[in-house]
Scaffold this motif. Structure first.
Motif, mmCIF file in Angstrom:
data_model
loop_
_atom_site.group_PDB
_atom_site.id
_atom_site.type_symbol
_atom_site.label_atom_id
_atom_site.label_comp_id
_atom_site.label_asym_id
_atom_site.label_seq_id
_atom_site.Cartn_x
_atom_site.Cartn_y
_atom_site.Cartn_z
ATOM 1 N N TRP A 71 0.835 -1.203 0.000
ATOM 2 C CA TRP A 71 0.000 0.000 0.000
ATOM 3 C C TRP A 71 0.869 1.251 0.000
ATOM 4 O O TRP A 71 0.620 2.193 -0.741
ATOM 5 N N LYS A 72 1.896 1.260 0.845
ATOM 6 C CA LYS A 72 2.768 2.437 0.946
ATOM 7 C C LYS A 72 3.493 2.731 -0.357
ATOM 8 O O LYS A 72 3.818 3.880 -0.644
ATOM 9 N N SER A 73 3.748 1.702 -1.160
ATOM 10 C CA SER A 73 4.518 1.896 -2.389
ATOM 11 C C SER A 73 3.685 2.491 -3.527
ATOM 12 O O SER A 73 4.229 2.882 -4.549
ATOM 13 N N LYS A 74 2.369 2.579 -3.363
ATOM 14 C CA LYS A 74 1.497 3.080 -4.430
ATOM 15 C C LYS A 74 1.342 4.596 -4.347
ATOM 16 O O LYS A 74 1.396 5.171 -3.266
ATOM 17 N N SER A 75 1.098 5.203 -5.506
ATOM 18 C CA SER A 75 0.824 6.649 -5.527
ATOM 19 C C SER A 75 -0.579 6.889 -4.977
ATOM 20 O O SER A 75 -1.421 5.984 -4.962
ATOM 21 N N ASN A 76 -0.837 8.117 -4.533
ATOM 22 C CA ASN A 76 -2.169 8.452 -4.039
ATOM 23 C C ASN A 76 -3.229 8.243 -5.114
ATOM 24 O O ASN A 76 -4.340 7.806 -4.831
ATOM 25 N N GLU A 77 -2.890 8.541 -6.359
ATOM 26 C CA GLU A 77 -3.854 8.355 -7.447
ATOM 27 C C GLU A 77 -4.175 6.870 -7.642
ATOM 28 O O GLU A 77 -5.337 6.502 -7.834
ATOM 29 N N THR A 78 -3.172 6.018 -7.565
ATOM 30 C CA THR A 78 -3.393 4.582 -7.691
ATOM 31 C C THR A 78 -4.270 4.078 -6.546
ATOM 32 O O THR A 78 -5.201 3.295 -6.755
ATOM 33 N N LYS A 79 -3.986 4.554 -5.338
ATOM 34 C CA LYS A 79 -4.798 4.174 -4.175
ATOM 35 C C LYS A 79 -6.241 4.627 -4.367
ATOM 36 O O LYS A 79 -7.183 3.874 -4.095
ATOM 37 N N ARG A 80 -6.416 5.847 -4.816
ATOM 38 C CA ARG A 80 -7.758 6.402 -5.015
ATOM 39 C C ARG A 80 -8.536 5.557 -6.024
ATOM 40 O O ARG A 80 -9.684 5.195 -5.794
ATOM 41 N N ARG A 81 -7.893 5.250 -7.139
ATOM 42 C CA ARG A 81 -8.568 4.461 -8.178
ATOM 43 C C ARG A 81 -8.919 3.062 -7.668
ATOM 44 O O ARG A 81 -9.986 2.531 -7.979
ATOM 45 N N GLU A 82 -8.042 2.480 -6.895
ATOM 46 C CA GLU A 82 -8.294 1.150 -6.339
ATOM 47 C C GLU A 82 -9.502 1.184 -5.391
ATOM 48 O O GLU A 82 -10.376 0.313 -5.440
ATOM 49 N N ILE A 83 -9.558 2.194 -4.542
ATOM 50 C CA ILE A 83 -10.682 2.323 -3.612
ATOM 51 C C ILE A 83 -11.969 2.612 -4.378
ATOM 52 O O ILE A 83 -13.031 2.086 -4.031
ATOM 53 N N LEU A 84 -11.894 3.431 -5.428
ATOM 54 C CA LEU A 84 -13.076 3.690 -6.251
ATOM 55 C C LEU A 84 -13.614 2.385 -6.851
ATOM 56 O O LEU A 84 -14.831 2.159 -6.881
ATOM 57 N N CYS A 85 -12.721 1.532 -7.336
ATOM 58 C CA CYS A 85 -13.140 0.239 -7.887
ATOM 59 C C CYS A 85 -13.822 -0.603 -6.802
ATOM 60 O O CYS A 85 -14.876 -1.211 -7.046
ATOM 61 N N ASP A 86 -13.223 -0.634 -5.622
ATOM 62 C CA ASP A 86 -13.798 -1.391 -4.507
ATOM 63 C C ASP A 86 -15.180 -0.844 -4.147
ATOM 64 O O ASP A 86 -16.130 -1.605 -3.947
ATOM 65 N N LEU A 87 -15.287 0.479 -4.061
ATOM 66 C CA LEU A 87 -16.565 1.099 -3.712
ATOM 67 C C LEU A 87 -17.619 0.860 -4.792
ATOM 68 O O LEU A 87 -18.792 0.643 -4.484
ATOM 69 N N ALA A 88 -17.206 0.894 -6.066
ATOM 70 C CA ALA A 88 -18.157 0.647 -7.154
ATOM 71 C C ALA A 88 -18.762 -0.750 -7.019
ATOM 72 O O ALA A 88 -19.979 -0.932 -7.170
ATOM 73 N N LEU A 89 -17.931 -1.745 -6.704
ATOM 74 C CA LEU A 89 -18.443 -3.105 -6.504
ATOM 75 C C LEU A 89 -19.366 -3.167 -5.292
ATOM 76 O O LEU A 89 -20.420 -3.811 -5.326
ATOM 77 N N LEU A 90 -18.977 -2.503 -4.201
ATOM 78 C CA LEU A 90 -19.800 -2.516 -2.990
ATOM 79 C C LEU A 90 -21.154 -1.847 -3.210
ATOM 80 O O LEU A 90 -22.180 -2.355 -2.752
ATOM 81 N N VAL A 91 -21.150 -0.710 -3.894
ATOM 82 C CA VAL A 91 -22.405 -0.008 -4.186
ATOM 83 C C VAL A 91 -23.302 -0.911 -5.035
ATOM 84 O O VAL A 91 -24.501 -1.054 -4.773
ATOM 85 N N GLY A 92 -22.713 -1.561 -6.035
ATOM 86 C CA GLY A 92 -23.479 -2.481 -6.874
ATOM 87 C C GLY A 92 -23.997 -3.677 -6.098
ATOM 88 O O GLY A 92 -25.144 -4.109 -6.288
ATOM 89 N N ALA A 93 -23.177 -4.210 -5.202
ATOM 90 C CA ALA A 93 -23.592 -5.358 -4.387
ATOM 91 C C ALA A 93 -24.738 -4.975 -3.463
ATOM 92 O O ALA A 93 -25.712 -5.731 -3.318
ATOM 93 N N ALA A 94 -24.640 -3.802 -2.841
ATOM 94 C CA ALA A 94 -25.703 -3.347 -1.934
ATOM 95 C C ALA A 94 -27.000 -3.126 -2.712
ATOM 96 O O ALA A 94 -28.078 -3.523 -2.267
ATOM 97 N N ALA A 95 -26.895 -2.508 -3.884
ATOM 98 C CA ALA A 95 -28.079 -2.255 -4.705
ATOM 99 C C ALA A 95 -28.714 -3.577 -5.144
ATOM 100 O O ALA A 95 -29.936 -3.746 -5.081
ATOM 101 N N GLY A 96 -27.901 -4.523 -5.578
ATOM 102 C CA GLY A 96 -28.414 -5.818 -6.016
ATOM 103 C C GLY A 96 -29.056 -6.592 -4.882
ATOM 104 O O GLY A 96 -30.101 -7.230 -5.050
ATOM 105 N N ALA A 97 -28.440 -6.523 -3.704
ATOM 106 C CA ALA A 97 -28.983 -7.240 -2.546
ATOM 107 C C ALA A 97 -30.295 -6.613 -2.084
ATOM 108 O O ALA A 97 -31.197 -7.322 -1.642
ATOM 109 N N GLN A 98 -30.410 -5.292 -2.204
ATOM 110 C CA GLN A 98 -31.643 -4.615 -1.785
ATOM 111 C C GLN A 98 -32.848 -5.185 -2.520
ATOM 112 O O GLN A 98 -33.919 -5.332 -1.939
ATOM 113 N N GLY A 99 -32.674 -5.513 -3.790
ATOM 114 C CA GLY A 99 -33.768 -6.063 -4.573
ATOM 115 C C GLY A 99 -34.131 -7.489 -4.197
ATOM 116 O O GLY A 99 -35.159 -8.005 -4.628
ATOM 117 N N GLN A 100 -33.285 -8.132 -3.399
ATOM 118 C CA GLN A 100 -33.525 -9.530 -3.025
ATOM 119 C C GLN A 100 -33.955 -9.703 -1.572
ATOM 120 O O GLN A 100 -34.226 -10.814 -1.130
#
Length: 176
Positions: A71-100
């Motif tokens: 984690w320490k070896s990554k640039s802030n931009e790389t970290k940000r993009r990685e977290i955005l990807c993680d959050l995008a999956l989580l938001v999608g998972a929460a939305a999909g689960a809400q319908g079930q």
């Protein structure tokens, strides 16, 4: 008009008044601690819901574990993009689960998790060190889960781990 300004405005209009401004979130360490406590509380409350069904359509969740050295070896931009990807999956998972989920308790917790994760997602889009805006073209390491509680566990781990360390790194740069 700048897409970052539009997203920031959208973020600020859609969150409760006690939610953080970008600078305050980064520079006031108490706020991330508050969000960690909220994530733990959501996880605890969903665990108390009665008989949550297994998801018939599994939730795709990011693998959010990491080693501190990597984690320490990554640039802030790389970290940000990685977290955005993680959050995008989580938001999608929460939305999909809400319908079930018909259970009121589970649906209420999923709705809250969705709002919190989406708020962080919109906020992180406003920080960028590279030209252009974020495109959802990431392919993070992921897993499929049928347990609703896994969505909450993953969210808590993300907030406690990558997001907290990322905000700590940003504070070193932005909060002189």
């Amino acid at each position: 008009s700048s897409p970052g300004l539009l997203l920031l405005t959208s973020f600020l209009l859609h969150v409760k008044e006690d939610r953080a401004s970008p600078t305050r979130l980064v520079c006031d360490n108490r706020l991330i601690q508050k969000y960690i406590v909220e994530a733990k509380d959501m996880e605890k409350r969903v665990g108390q819901c009665q008989a949550l069904p297994a998801l018939s359509c599994p939730a795709v969740l990011p693998l959010v574990d990491f080693t501190f050295q990597q984690w320490k070896s990554k640039s802030n931009e790389t970290k940000r993009r990685e977290i955005l990807c993680d959050l995008a999956l989580l938001v999608g998972a929460a939305a999909g689960a809400q319908g079930q989920v018909n259970d009121e308790c589970g649906a209420r917790q999923l709705s809250q998790l969705y709002r919190h994760a989406n708020s962080f997602f919109l906020l992180l889009q406003t920080f960028s060190w590279e030209a252009g805006h974020w495109e959802p073209s990431c392919s993070p390491h992921s897993m499929e889960q049928t347990h609703i509680t896994s969505i909450f566990l993953t969210y808590r781990q993300l907030v406690q781990g990558k997001l907290r360390f990322f905000l700590y790194d940003l504070a070193k740069v932005l909060c002189k």
